[in-house]
Design a protein around this motif. Structure first.
Motif, PDB file in Angstrom:
ATOM      1  N   PRO A   1      10.549   3.052 -13.594  1.00 49.57           N
ATOM      2  CA  PRO A   1       9.465   2.378 -14.299  1.00 49.57           C
ATOM      3  C   PRO A   1       8.146   3.097 -14.094  1.00 49.57           C
ATOM      4  O   PRO A   1       8.011   3.945 -13.213  1.00 49.57           O
ATOM      5  CB  PRO A   1       9.435   0.995 -13.640  1.00 49.57           C
ATOM      6  CG  PRO A   1       9.978   1.240 -12.258  1.00 49.57           C
ATOM      7  CD  PRO A   1      10.988   2.338 -12.405  1.00 49.57           C
ATOM      8  N   GLN A   2       7.170   2.755 -14.910  1.00 49.22           N
ATOM      9  CA  GLN A   2       5.856   3.359 -14.759  1.00 49.22           C
ATOM     10  C   GLN A   2       5.163   2.803 -13.514  1.00 49.22           C
ATOM     11  O   GLN A   2       5.227   1.599 -13.248  1.00 49.22           O
ATOM     12  CB  GLN A   2       5.002   3.075 -15.989  1.00 49.22           C
ATOM     13  CG  GLN A   2       5.482   3.796 -17.223  1.00 49.22           C
ATOM     14  CD  GLN A   2       5.424   5.304 -17.060  1.00 49.22           C
ATOM     15  OE1 GLN A   2       4.423   5.859 -16.645  1.00 49.22           O
ATOM     16  NE2 GLN A   2       6.518   5.972 -17.382  1.00 49.22           N
ATOM     17  N   PRO A   3       4.511   3.648 -12.738  1.00 50.37           N
ATOM     18  CA  PRO A   3       3.793   3.158 -11.551  1.00 50.37           C
ATOM     19  C   PRO A   3       2.715   2.161 -11.936  1.00 50.37           C
ATOM     20  O   PRO A   3       2.107   2.269 -12.993  1.00 50.37           O
ATOM     21  CB  PRO A   3       3.181   4.429 -10.957  1.00 50.37           C
ATOM     22  CG  PRO A   3       3.952   5.558 -11.550  1.00 50.37           C
ATOM     23  CD  PRO A   3       4.406   5.100 -12.897  1.00 50.37           C
ATOM     24  N   GLY A   4       2.481   1.202 -11.058  1.00 46.23           N
ATOM     25  CA  GLY A   4       1.438   0.212 -11.270  1.00 46.23           C
ATOM     26  C   GLY A   4       0.570   0.075 -10.033  1.00 46.23           C
ATOM     27  O   GLY A   4       0.912   0.590  -8.967  1.00 46.23           O
TER      28      GLY A   4
ATOM     29  N   PHE B   1      13.863  -5.310 -13.500  1.00 49.83           N
ATOM     30  CA  PHE B   1      13.618  -3.900 -13.232  1.00 49.83           C
ATOM     31  C   PHE B   1      12.137  -3.570 -13.425  1.00 49.83           C
ATOM     32  O   PHE B   1      11.535  -3.910 -14.438  1.00 49.83           O
ATOM     33  CB  PHE B   1      14.468  -3.049 -14.188  1.00 49.83           C
ATOM     34  CG  PHE B   1      14.380  -1.574 -13.923  1.00 49.83           C
ATOM     35  CD1 PHE B   1      14.959  -1.018 -12.794  1.00 49.83           C
ATOM     36  CD2 PHE B   1      13.719  -0.748 -14.810  1.00 49.83           C
ATOM     37  CE1 PHE B   1      14.885   0.351 -12.562  1.00 49.83           C
ATOM     38  CE2 PHE B   1      13.644   0.623 -14.586  1.00 49.83           C
ATOM     39  CZ  PHE B   1      14.224   1.168 -13.457  1.00 49.83           C
ATOM     40  N   GLY B   2      11.563  -2.939 -12.416  1.00 48.21           N
ATOM     41  CA  GLY B   2      10.174  -2.518 -12.505  1.00 48.21           C
ATOM     42  C   GLY B   2       9.157  -3.578 -12.155  1.00 48.21           C
ATOM     43  O   GLY B   2       7.950  -3.311 -12.217  1.00 48.21           O
TER      44      GLY B   2
ATOM     45  N   LEU C   1       0.829  -1.205   0.000  1.00 48.70           N
ATOM     46  CA  LEU C   1       0.000   0.000   0.000  1.00 48.70           C
ATOM     47  C   LEU C   1       0.866   1.258   0.000  1.00 48.70           C
ATOM     48  O   LEU C   1       0.600   2.201  -0.764  1.00 48.70           O
ATOM     49  CB  LEU C   1      -0.935   0.003   1.210  1.00 48.70           C
ATOM     50  CG  LEU C   1      -1.822   1.260   1.346  1.00 48.70           C
ATOM     51  CD1 LEU C   1      -2.730   1.415   0.134  1.00 48.70           C
ATOM     52  CD2 LEU C   1      -2.630   1.219   2.630  1.00 48.70           C
ATOM     53  N   LEU C   2       1.895   1.274   0.825  1.00 45.26           N
ATOM     54  CA  LEU C   2       2.736   2.474   0.878  1.00 45.26           C
ATOM     55  C   LEU C   2       3.520   2.674  -0.405  1.00 45.26           C
ATOM     56  O   LEU C   2       3.782   3.814  -0.813  1.00 45.26           O
ATOM     57  CB  LEU C   2       3.655   2.417   2.091  1.00 45.26           C
ATOM     58  CG  LEU C   2       2.964   2.919   3.363  1.00 45.26           C
ATOM     59  CD1 LEU C   2       3.683   2.463   4.610  1.00 45.26           C
ATOM     60  CD2 LEU C   2       2.852   4.437   3.335  1.00 45.26           C
ATOM     61  N   LEU C   3       3.892   1.593  -1.069  1.00 45.57           N
ATOM     62  CA  LEU C   3       4.541   1.750  -2.367  1.00 45.57           C
ATOM     63  C   LEU C   3       3.564   2.340  -3.371  1.00 45.57           C
ATOM     64  O   LEU C   3       3.911   3.247  -4.137  1.00 45.57           O
ATOM     65  CB  LEU C   3       5.061   0.394  -2.859  1.00 45.57           C
ATOM     66  CG  LEU C   3       5.872   0.435  -4.161  1.00 45.57           C
ATOM     67  CD1 LEU C   3       7.124   1.290  -3.999  1.00 45.57           C
ATOM     68  CD2 LEU C   3       6.249  -0.968  -4.613  1.00 45.57           C
ATOM     69  N   GLN C   4       2.335   1.860  -3.364  1.00 48.23           N
ATOM     70  CA  GLN C   4       1.335   2.390  -4.285  1.00 48.23           C
ATOM     71  C   GLN C   4       1.061   3.868  -4.020  1.00 48.23           C
ATOM     72  O   GLN C   4       0.858   4.649  -4.956  1.00 48.23           O
ATOM     73  CB  GLN C   4       0.045   1.579  -4.172  1.00 48.23           C
ATOM     74  CG  GLN C   4      -1.009   1.968  -5.194  1.00 48.23           C
ATOM     75  CD  GLN C   4      -2.061   0.885  -5.346  1.00 48.23           C
ATOM     76  OE1 GLN C   4      -1.734  -0.262  -5.613  1.00 48.23           O
ATOM     77  NE2 GLN C   4      -3.315   1.244  -5.157  1.00 48.23           N
TER      78      GLN C   4
END
Length: 497
Positions: A265-268, A471-472, A249-252
Motif C-alpha cells: 500500500p501507499q505509505p501514510g 489491507f493497508g 513512529l518506526l513504521l512511519q
C-alpha cells in the motif's frame, strides 16, 4: 506441574544499574532526553548493555556488536546540542539503543546466523534496506536477538543459542520466532526492538510477553535488497514495543517502497492516526479456533475482555468469523516456508562451496529441507494462489466489518521444550498448531494485524488480543491501539526482575 523458577535461573539482584529511570522511558522519551542534553547517547547505550549483561539468564541476546555501537555513541555524545537538534527531523531517534532480530536482515560486517549452525559465520556484505532506514532514523544497533532456527516454530529455542526465557516466568517460552526481541523489551533491556513475522512471529511473542506488536501489510516495510519478498509474501518486518507510539513512529520512518519493489500500500502518516480516537468501529469477534480444536479459556477470556473494552469505548462488536479453507491454507504455508528455507540454504551452500550437513540443522528443519527438494513448481504456484484466495475471502468479509478481533494463540505461553524443533515430528505436530491458527491467516492474506496486551491470566502471565484490518489500514489499528492503551494502560505492568 511445578512451574516455579529454579533459583539458578532467577535474575540476579543488582544494587544499582546505570540510569535508574531507563526502564520507564520508551524510545521517543529517550530521544527527547538526548536532544535536550539531559542524557547522552553513551549513557543510554551503557544502560541497555548493563541490563543485557545482568539479565543474561533470559537469553534474549544472540550476538553483541558493542564496539561499533560504543564508537557511534561516543561520536554522538560529543555533538553539541544545536548539532543534535539540527538532526532531529531526519533522525528523530538519534542515539537510541536498538537490536535486530538474528534472522532475515543484514548489517554490513556483522553475522546473521538465522539461528542455525550452518550460518554461524555468515558475515553480511551490505546493510538490508530496512537496516539502512533504522540507521537513518538515528538508532544505535548494538545486538541481535535470539530466534529459533529459520523462525520455524512459535517458541525461541535453538541448538545454537539455547532457550530464551519469558521474563514473566523463566520456565515459560517467550514465544517465537521474535522471542528474543520480545524478551529483551519485556525485561527492560530495550524499549523497542526489530522483529519479523511469517506466521505470527511478532504477535505471538508480544502476546506472551505483555507487549504491543504490529505486523504490517505485505510489502509495506522493505525486505531487500537481495530478496524483496520472503516466503512467497508471508513474511513481514517491523518491531515489538512497550508503547504504541514507538511502533507508529518506526513504521512511519521505515515504510515505503524500495528500488525493485512492486507491491504494498501507499505509505501514510501513521503518527497522525494515534493523535485522535478512531471513529466508531464495527468489529467481528472470532471465538472459535479455525481448526475446530479446543481454545484455552485464558485466550478466549483475553479476546472477550478486549471486546468489552472496545464496546465501552463506543465500538460495535458482534460474534462472526470468515469461512476459510484452513486446511489448504496451512498445507500451502508448509510448502512456502520449506521452499523459502531451501532457497536460503542453497544460496549459503554456493557461498561456502560445499553442501550443508544434517548435523548443522535442527531435526525438524532438516526434514523440511528434504521435503522441499521434492516439491514441484506447480505446488509452489498453487500455494501462492491459495494465499490469494484467502486474501479475497478476507477482503470480502472485511467489507462488512472494520476489524476482526480474535485470540492471538489457542493456548497461553507454553513451557519451554514443548514446541522445540529438536524433537520428533510426531511430537511436534501435536502442539505446533496451538501457536498460529489465528495469526498465520493474515500472513497468508497479507492483511495487517496486531497483538495488544490487555489481559493477564490467574498465573500472572500476559495473554494478548489480536485485531486485524483491511489491507493497508495500519492507521485504524494504531488509532485503536492508542485508544486502548489510554483506556487500559499497560506501560507500568512489568515482570518482577
Amino acid at each position: 506441574m511445578n512451574t516455579a523458577q529454579p533459583d539458578s535461573l532467577k535474575p540476579k539482584a543488582v544494587d544499582a544499574l546505570p540510569l535508574s529511570g531507563y526502564e520507564g522511558f520508551d524510545a521517543m522519551d529517550l530521544a527527547a532526553h538526548i536532544r535536550s542534553g539531559q542524557l547522552t547517547p553513551l549513557e543510554v547505550l551503557d544502560a541497555a548493555m548493563a541490563r543485557a549483561d545482568v539479565r543474561s539468564q533470559i537469553n534474549a541476546v544472540a550476538l553483541r556488536h558493542d564496539e561499533q555501537a560504543r564508537e557511534a555513541a561516543v561520536q554522538l555524545s560529543r555533538m553539541g546540542q544545536v548539532e543534535r537538534n539540527n538532526l532531529a527531523d531526519k533522525a528523530p531517534l538519534l542515539g537510541v539503543p536498538f537490536a535486530l532480530k538474528d534472522l532475515g536482515v543484514a548489517m554490513q560486517g556483522t553475522i546473521t546466523t538465522q539461528g542455525c549452525a550452518f550460518f554461524k559465520d555468515a558475515v553480511a556484505s551490505q546493510d538490508s534496506t530496512l537496516v539502512q532506514r533504522y540507521r537513518a532514523a538515528g538508532l544505535n544497533i548494538f545486538a541481535k536477538t535470539t530466534t529459533p532456527e529459520f523462525g520455524q516454530t512459535a517458541t525461541t529455542e535453538s541448538r545454537l543459542f539455547g532457550l530464551t526465557r519469558n521474563p514473566w516466568n523463566l520456565a515459560y517460552s517467550a514465544g517465537g520466532s521474535s522471542g528474543g526481541a520480545a524478551a529483551a523489551v519485556a525485561a527492560g533491556i530495550l524499549p523497542v526492538a526489530h522483529a519479523s513475522d511469517g506466521g505470527g512471529s511478532i504477535r505471538i511473542p508480544a502476546s506472551h510477553c505483555g507487549l504491543f506488536g504490529l505486523k504490517p501489510s505485505r510489502g509495506l516495510v522493505p525486505m531487500g535488497p537481495k530478496m524483496l519478498e520472503g516466503w512467497l509474501g508471508l513474511s513481514a518486518h517491523h518491531v515489538v514495543s512497550r508503547s504504541v507510539r514507538d511502533s507508529a513512529l518506526l513504521l512511519q520512518l521505515t515504510q515505503g517502497p524500495e528500488a525493485g519493489s512492486r507491491t504494498g500500500p501507499q505509505p501514510g502518516t501513521v503518527m497522525d492516526a494515534i493523535a485522535r480516537p478512531p471513529r466508531r468501529l464495527r468489529i467481528a469477534l472470532m471465538e472459535v479456533n479455525p481448526f475446530g480444536e479446543p481454545l484455552h479459556p485464558d485466550c478466549l477470556d483475553a479476546a472477550r475482555a478486549a471486546a468489552r473494552l472496545c464496546e465501552s469505548l463506543g465500538h460495535s462488536v458482534e460474534v462472526a468469523m470468515p469461512q476459510l479453507a484452513i486446511g489448504d491454507m496451512f498445507a500451502s504455508m508448509g510448502v512456502a516456508t520449506a521452499v523459502g528455507m531451501l532457497s536460503t540454504v542453497s544460496t549459503r551452500e554456493k557461498e561456502l562451496g560445499r553442501a550443508a550437513r544434517e548435523d548443522e540443522f535442527e531435526p525438524l528443519n532438516w526434514r523440511s529441507l528434504q521435503l522441499a527438494r521434492s516439491y514441484s513448481a506447480e505446488q509452489v504456484f498453487i500455494a501462492r494462489n491459495v494465499f490469494d484466495q484467502a486474501a479475497r475471502t478476507l477482503d470480502l468479509f472485511l467489507a462488512d466489518y472494520d476489524l476482526i478481533l480474535s485470540p492471538v494463540t489457542a493456548t497461553p505461553a507454553p513451557l519451554l521444550g514443548v514446541m522445540s524443533l529438536d524433537q520428533s515430528y510426531e511430537d511436534f505436530v501435536k502442539v505446533a498448531m496451538t501457536g498460529p491458527p489465528f495469526t498465520a491467516m493474515f500472513n497468508m492474506s497479507g492483511h495487517p494485524a496486531m497483538s495488544v496486551p490487555l489481559h493477564w491470566n490467574a498465573e500472572g502471565m500476559p495473554v494478548g488480543a489480536q485485531f486485524a484490518a483491511p489491507f493497508g489500514d495500519e492507521a485504524t489499528l494504531l488509532a485503536l491501539a492508542a485508544q486502548l492503551e489510554q483506556a487500559a494502560p499497560w506501560k507500568d505492568r512489568r515482570p518482577a526482575l
